[in-house]
Design a protein around this motif. Structure first.
Motif, short mmCIF file in Angstrom:
data_model
loop_
_atom_site.label_atom_id
_atom_site.label_comp_id
_atom_site.label_asym_id
_atom_site.label_seq_id
_atom_site.Cartn_x
_atom_site.Cartn_y
_atom_site.Cartn_z
N GLY A 326 0.81 -1.21 0.00
CA GLY A 326 0.00 0.00 0.00
C GLY A 326 0.85 1.26 0.00
N LEU A 327 1.91 1.29 0.81
CA LEU A 327 2.78 2.46 0.86
C LEU A 327 3.50 2.66 -0.48
CD1 LEU A 327 4.35 2.03 4.42
CD2 LEU A 327 2.68 3.75 3.70
N THR A 328 3.91 1.57 -1.10
CA THR A 328 4.59 1.67 -2.39
C THR A 328 3.67 2.23 -3.46
OG1 THR A 328 5.98 -0.23 -1.82
CG2 THR A 328 5.85 0.37 -4.15
N ILE A 329 2.45 1.72 -3.52
CA ILE A 329 1.51 2.18 -4.55
C ILE A 329 1.03 3.59 -4.25
CG2 ILE A 329 -0.71 1.68 -5.64
CD1 ILE A 329 -0.16 -1.28 -5.02
N LEU A 330 0.92 3.94 -2.95
CA LEU A 330 0.60 5.33 -2.59
C LEU A 330 1.68 6.27 -3.08
CD1 LEU A 330 -1.20 7.36 -1.09
CD2 LEU A 330 0.11 6.84 0.98
N LEU A 332 3.42 5.82 -5.72
CA LEU A 332 3.19 5.96 -7.16
C LEU A 332 2.13 7.01 -7.46
CD1 LEU A 332 3.65 4.87 -10.05
CD2 LEU A 332 1.88 3.17 -9.59
N VAL A 333 1.07 7.02 -6.65
CA VAL A 333 0.00 8.02 -6.83
C VAL A 333 0.53 9.43 -6.57
CG1 VAL A 333 -2.24 8.81 -5.99
CG2 VAL A 333 -1.79 6.36 -6.23
N VAL A 334 1.32 9.57 -5.50
CA VAL A 334 1.87 10.89 -5.17
C VAL A 334 2.81 11.37 -6.27
CG1 VAL A 334 3.35 12.13 -3.54
CG2 VAL A 334 1.62 10.54 -2.68
N MET A 335 3.66 10.48 -6.78
CA MET A 335 4.59 10.87 -7.83
C MET A 335 3.90 11.21 -9.13
SD MET A 335 7.74 8.18 -7.20
CE MET A 335 8.62 8.79 -8.64
N ARG A 336 2.70 10.66 -9.33
CA ARG A 336 1.95 11.01 -10.55
C ARG A 336 1.65 12.50 -10.59
NH1 ARG A 336 -1.30 8.01 -14.07
NH2 ARG A 336 0.11 6.30 -13.56
N PHE A 337 1.52 13.12 -9.41
CA PHE A 337 1.19 14.55 -9.35
C PHE A 337 2.41 15.42 -9.04
CE2 PHE A 337 -2.73 12.30 -8.28
CZ PHE A 337 -3.61 12.88 -9.17
N THR A 338 3.40 14.88 -8.33
CA THR A 338 4.56 15.69 -7.95
C THR A 338 5.73 15.53 -8.91
OG1 THR A 338 5.38 13.93 -6.49
CG2 THR A 338 3.93 15.61 -5.52
N LYS A 339 5.79 14.46 -9.68
CA LYS A 339 6.87 14.21 -10.64
C LYS A 339 6.28 14.00 -12.03
CE LYS A 339 9.98 13.96 -7.27
NZ LYS A 339 11.12 14.90 -7.11
N LYS A 340 5.56 14.99 -12.49
CA LYS A 340 4.83 14.82 -13.76
C LYS A 340 5.76 14.70 -14.96
CE LYS A 340 0.75 17.36 -12.20
NZ LYS A 340 -0.17 18.50 -12.46
N ASP A 341 6.99 15.23 -14.86
CA ASP A 341 7.88 15.25 -16.00
C ASP A 341 8.74 13.99 -16.14
OD1 ASP A 341 6.94 17.80 -16.58
OD2 ASP A 341 8.48 18.77 -15.33
N LEU A 342 8.66 13.10 -15.18
CA LEU A 342 9.46 11.88 -15.26
C LEU A 342 8.97 10.99 -16.39
CD1 LEU A 342 9.96 10.80 -11.53
CD2 LEU A 342 11.65 11.81 -13.07
N GLU A 343 9.93 10.31 -17.05
CA GLU A 343 9.56 9.37 -18.11
C GLU A 343 8.90 8.14 -17.49
OE1 GLU A 343 11.67 6.74 -21.68
OE2 GLU A 343 12.87 7.97 -20.32
N ILE A 350 -4.74 6.09 -13.59
CA ILE A 350 -4.55 6.50 -12.21
C ILE A 350 -5.52 5.82 -11.25
CG2 ILE A 350 -6.09 8.48 -12.42
CD1 ILE A 350 -2.84 8.26 -10.33
N PHE A 351 -6.71 5.44 -11.75
CA PHE A 351 -7.68 4.86 -10.84
C PHE A 351 -7.23 3.48 -10.33
CE2 PHE A 351 -8.99 2.63 -14.66
CZ PHE A 351 -9.47 1.41 -14.18
N ILE A 352 -6.35 2.80 -11.07
CA ILE A 352 -5.89 1.47 -10.63
C ILE A 352 -5.03 1.58 -9.37
CG2 ILE A 352 -4.50 -0.54 -11.25
CD1 ILE A 352 -5.49 -0.29 -14.08
#
Length: 439
Positions: A326-330, A332-343, A350-352
């Motif tokens: 859960g912490l690992t996937i959380l 991933l969710v946080v990085m989707r918004f804070t690290k938008k420029d990463l490849e 995102i819903f998964i």
């Protein structure tokens, strides 16, 4: 007067005890054989003329000293299995299996792969036998246990979460391929494909195996069974039912070997990235395996044996696993918004990850609220103890901690002949037996 009365009372007690000792015992067998006498009976009964005569016959059939000694040891194991072993013996056997698997994977990547291939083939054989037998029985009309399938259902939040714990225990390994992406060809293509193909294949096998079980066992009989597959084999495959526990053991060893191979790489990368002790990222000069990481994982796996029976172990493991999943996937969710420029070579909707995070919270919290148990407290304390070592030896690197870790690292490096990964090619060019200077 008081001394006289006390003396008289003691004499009365002695006379009563004397009378009681003369009373005849009941006409039933008395429990007068102690532990030492029991051991003497077993040893004295076993050791007769056989050990003085049989060695010739055993050696004549094996024709070599090594196989001869193995036969004698195997006969002892077989004789021991005629009684139900105490829990400590079972745990010692499990620890021995972990030690063997750890040794194999530390010695050779190729040997570990061969072991994995053999035991994977063995487990596929037993899966196929169970499924085909069940389908045959189903075609013969053994469907009574599937009638009124939802009758008497009593569900609660805690019961559902614990059921998921045990079910997901059987599916654990779905994420193991992530740990060896460095050794996977074309990971951006093969990783998602392997998951998409492999997990549905396993799901189909699991469902069909459960269907097979219910063709010969009622729900009550299944609940009373200590080993469901063994009970199935006794009822369906007799007199060849002995193959089921054998192949179940093969399946267990294969799963443990695969987990040791992949999780050892996870520890190795954690050490290399500075999240754990650097010595865990060292590689064997001669074997080219991450031996320190694999041995460390074997020690942790052995500690997991201590808590109790298999149910406690499942709950203990699942709680810790899904907390970190859960912490690992959380993250991933946080990085989707804070690290938008990463490849992102591999990207999912995102819903998964949000859904899996919520499910992880449910799986971690629900059992604690509905059915609190000591296993969860032990698990939390175990994880917090890891933080202590992390802050002392990895993060802050206190002077006194370094005085402890440096000599320990040096001795481990000399003992296991391991070097940091960037030095491995240079060391391989040295003559056989040469080692690097300890660091």
């Amino acid at each position: 007067m008081e001394e006289t009365s006390l003396r008289n009372r003691r004499e009365d007690e002695r006379s009563v005890q004397s009378i009681q000792s003369k009373e005849p015992k009941t006409t039933s067998l008395q429990k007068e054989v102690g532990l030492l006498s029991g051991i003497c009976i077993i040893v004295g009964t076993i050791i007769g003329s056989g050990i003085f005569i049989s060695p010739k016959s055993v050696l004549s059939n094996t024709e070599a000293v090594g196989p001869c000694l193995i036969i004698w040891a195997a006969c002892g194991v077989l004789a021991t299995l005629g009684c139900k072993p105490p829990p400590v013996v079972v745990k010692c056997l499990a620890a021995a299996a972990i030690l063997l698997i750890t040794t194999v994977n530390s010695l050779s990547v190729r040997l570990g792969s061969y072991v994995q291939n053999v035991f994977t083939a063995a487990k596929l054989v037993i899966v196929a036998i169970i499924i085909l037998s069940g389908l045959v029985l189903l075609a013969q009309g053994n469907t009574r246990n599937f009638e009124n399938s939802f009758e008497g259902t009593k569900l609660s939040v805690g019961a559902i979460s614990l059921a998921f714990y045990n079910g997901l225990w059987a599916y654990d390994g779905w994420n193991q391929l992530n740990y060896i992406t460095e050794e996977l060809r074309n990971p951006f293509r093969n990783l998602p494909l392997a998951i998409i193909i492999g997990i549905p294949l396993v799901t189909g096998c699991y469902i069909l195996m459960n269907v097979s079980y219910f063709t010969v066992m009622t729900p009550t009989e299944l609940l009373q069974s200590q080993a469901v597959a063994v009970t199935f084999g006794d009822r369906v495959l007799y007199p060849a039912s002995w193959v089921v526990p054998l192949f179940v053991a093969f399946s267990t060893i294969g799963a443990a070997n695969g987990t040791c191979f992949t999780a050892g790489r996870l520890v190795y990368v954690a050490g290399r990235e500075g999240h754990m002790l650097k010595v865990l990222s060292y590689i064997s000069v001669k074997r080219l395996t991450p031996a320190p990481a694999i041995i460390f994982y074997g020690i942790i796996a052995t500690i997991y044996i201590i808590p109790g029976d298999i149910n406690s172990l499942v709950n203990y493991f699942s709680f810790a696993a899904w907390l970190f999943y859960g912490l690992t996937i959380l993250g991933l969710v946080v990085m989707r918004f804070t690290k938008k420029d990463l490849e992102r070579p591999i990207k999912v909707p995102i819903f998964i990850p949000i859904m899996v995070t919520l499910i992880s919270v449910f799986l971690v919290v629900a059992p604690i609220i509905s059915e609190p148990a000591l296993e969860y407290l032990y698990c939390v304390l175990f994880m917090l103890s890891g933080l202590i070592f992390y802050f002392l030896f990895v993060h802050y690197k206190f002077g006194w901690a370094q005085k402890i870790s440096k000599p320990v690292t040096m001795y481990l490096q000399m003992l296991m002949e391991v070097v940091p990964p960037e030095e491995a090619p240079e060391e391989r060019a040295q003559p056989l037996g040469a080692t690097s200077k300890p660091r």
